[in-house]
Design an enzyme around this catalytic site. Structure first.
Site, short mmCIF file in Angstrom:
data_model
loop_
_atom_site.label_atom_id
_atom_site.label_comp_id
_atom_site.label_asym_id
_atom_site.label_seq_id
_atom_site.Cartn_x
_atom_site.Cartn_y
_atom_site.Cartn_z
N GLY A 12 0.77 -1.24 0.00
CA GLY A 12 0.00 0.00 0.00
C GLY A 12 0.80 1.29 0.00
N SER A 13 2.02 1.26 -0.56
CA SER A 13 2.79 2.51 -0.55
C SER A 13 2.13 3.57 -1.44
CB SER A 13 4.24 2.27 -0.96
OG SER A 13 4.35 1.93 -2.32
N ASN A 14 1.52 3.15 -2.54
CA ASN A 14 0.79 4.13 -3.37
C ASN A 14 -0.43 4.66 -2.64
OD1 ASN A 14 1.83 4.64 -6.23
ND2 ASN A 14 2.12 2.43 -6.00
N ARG A 91 -6.25 -8.17 -8.63
CA ARG A 91 -7.30 -9.04 -9.15
C ARG A 91 -7.77 -8.48 -10.50
NH1 ARG A 91 -6.72 -13.49 -7.07
NH2 ARG A 91 -8.79 -14.11 -7.77
N ILE A 92 -7.94 -9.36 -11.47
CA ILE A 92 -8.50 -8.94 -12.76
C ILE A 92 -9.98 -8.67 -12.57
CG2 ILE A 92 -9.08 -9.78 -15.07
CD1 ILE A 92 -6.32 -11.10 -15.13
N LEU A 93 -10.46 -7.57 -13.15
CA LEU A 93 -11.85 -7.15 -12.96
C LEU A 93 -12.67 -7.49 -14.19
CD1 LEU A 93 -11.01 -3.69 -11.40
CD2 LEU A 93 -11.93 -5.69 -10.20
N ASN A 107 -6.27 3.37 -12.40
CA ASN A 107 -5.28 2.34 -12.04
C ASN A 107 -3.88 2.89 -12.27
OD1 ASN A 107 -4.26 -0.31 -11.42
ND2 ASN A 107 -3.89 -0.63 -13.60
N HIS A 109 -0.09 1.42 -13.21
CA HIS A 109 0.57 0.22 -13.73
C HIS A 109 2.07 0.52 -13.87
CE1 HIS A 109 0.95 -3.57 -15.82
NE2 HIS A 109 1.69 -2.96 -16.72
C1 GAR Z 1 2.98 -0.85 -7.64
O1 GAR Z 1 4.25 -0.90 -8.25
C2 GAR Z 1 1.89 -0.82 -8.69
O2 GAR Z 1 2.24 -0.08 -9.82
C3 GAR Z 1 1.77 -2.28 -9.02
O3 GAR Z 1 1.86 -2.94 -7.79
C4 GAR Z 1 2.70 -2.17 -6.90
C5 GAR Z 1 1.96 -1.95 -5.61
O4 GAR Z 1 2.80 -1.37 -4.65
N1 GAR Z 1 0.54 -2.56 -9.68
C6 GAR Z 1 0.38 -3.53 -10.56
O5 GAR Z 1 1.27 -4.29 -10.90
C7 GAR Z 1 -1.02 -3.64 -11.14
N2 GAR Z 1 -1.07 -4.62 -12.16
P1 GAR Z 1 2.19 -0.68 -3.35
O6 GAR Z 1 1.26 -1.71 -2.69
O7 GAR Z 1 3.37 -0.41 -2.48
O8 GAR Z 1 1.46 0.55 -3.76
#
Ligand code: GAR
Length: 195
Positions: A12-14, A91-93, A107, A109
């Site tokens: 969950g850093s984002n 999860r794919i939606l 989203n 990516h």
């Molecule tokens: C992030 O790098 C995000 O871009 C990626 O998962 C990581 C989550 O990090 N997302 C995907 O790959 C989506 N297909 P976080 O939990 O530290 O935010």
């Protein structure tokens, strides 16, 4: 004030970057952090930040993606978000879920889309001999990692890079890009930004 729900599967850093950004004159506030994984570190971090959390474990819904998504939608509807931001939600939606939240679903990516949809983006960029990588924030449509691009940030790929080293460099940019795009989106702006 716009209400933002954030969905995650991991650390969950984002999510933390998004939640921290929504203060002061920001036009949105977090209303819910949800996860398909009750053990996700991001749920604990959200609770520490004072954001309501919900876990909808996907495992009891094995083979029943619409059932999982119905439970997730019910939780979201209770929080009544104007924007649903996927932040490491793995999860794919289905098209049904995407349609339900059409026009409000974002989203992030970890690649410069349209390159490297799906998983292992950093390893694939290194293996291809690319000299730059990055991240993309886009509106979610029914096709995987598709949909209008709202912003991208770029980083160099260095000769000695490992996927982990590159992922860490990209993640720093994710934490810059996603809050910027979310703010603009909450203001009704759909024009693309490049960092
Ligand atoms: C992030 O790098 C995000 O871009 C990626 O998962 C990581 C989550 O990090 N997302 C995907 O790959 C989506 N297909 P976080 O939990 O530290 O935010």
């Amino acid at each position: 004030m716009k209400r933002v729900a954030i969905l995650l599967s991991g650390g969950g850093s984002n999510m933390v970057a998004l939640v921290r950004s929504m203060t002061g004159d920001h036009p949105a506030r977090p209303c819910l952090v949800g996860s398909n994984d009750p053990e996700a570190g991001g749920l604990r971090r959200a609770a520490e930040l004072g954001v309501p959390t919900v876990a909808i474990d996907h495992r009891p819904f094995k083979g029943d993606r619409p059932g999982f998504e119905a439970a997730l939608t019910a939780a979201l509807e209770e929080a009544a978000p104007d924007i649903v931001a996927l932040a490491g939600f793995m999860r794919i939606l289905t098209p049904g879920f995407v349609d339900r939240w059409a026009g409000r679903l974002l989203n992030i990516h970890p690649s410069l889309l349209p390159k490297y949809r799906g998983l292992d983006t950093h390893a694939r960029a290194i293996a291809a001999g690319d000299t730059e990588a990055g991240c993309t924030v886009h509106e979610v449509t029914a096709a995987l990692d598709d949909g209008p691009i709202l912003g991208q940030a770029r980083v160099p790929i260095l000769p000695e890079d490992t996927p982990a080293a590159l992922a860490a460099r990209v993640l720093v940019q994710e934490h810059r890009l996603y809050p910027l795009v979310l703010r603009r989106f909450a203001e009704g702006r759909r024009d693309r930004i490049d960092l």
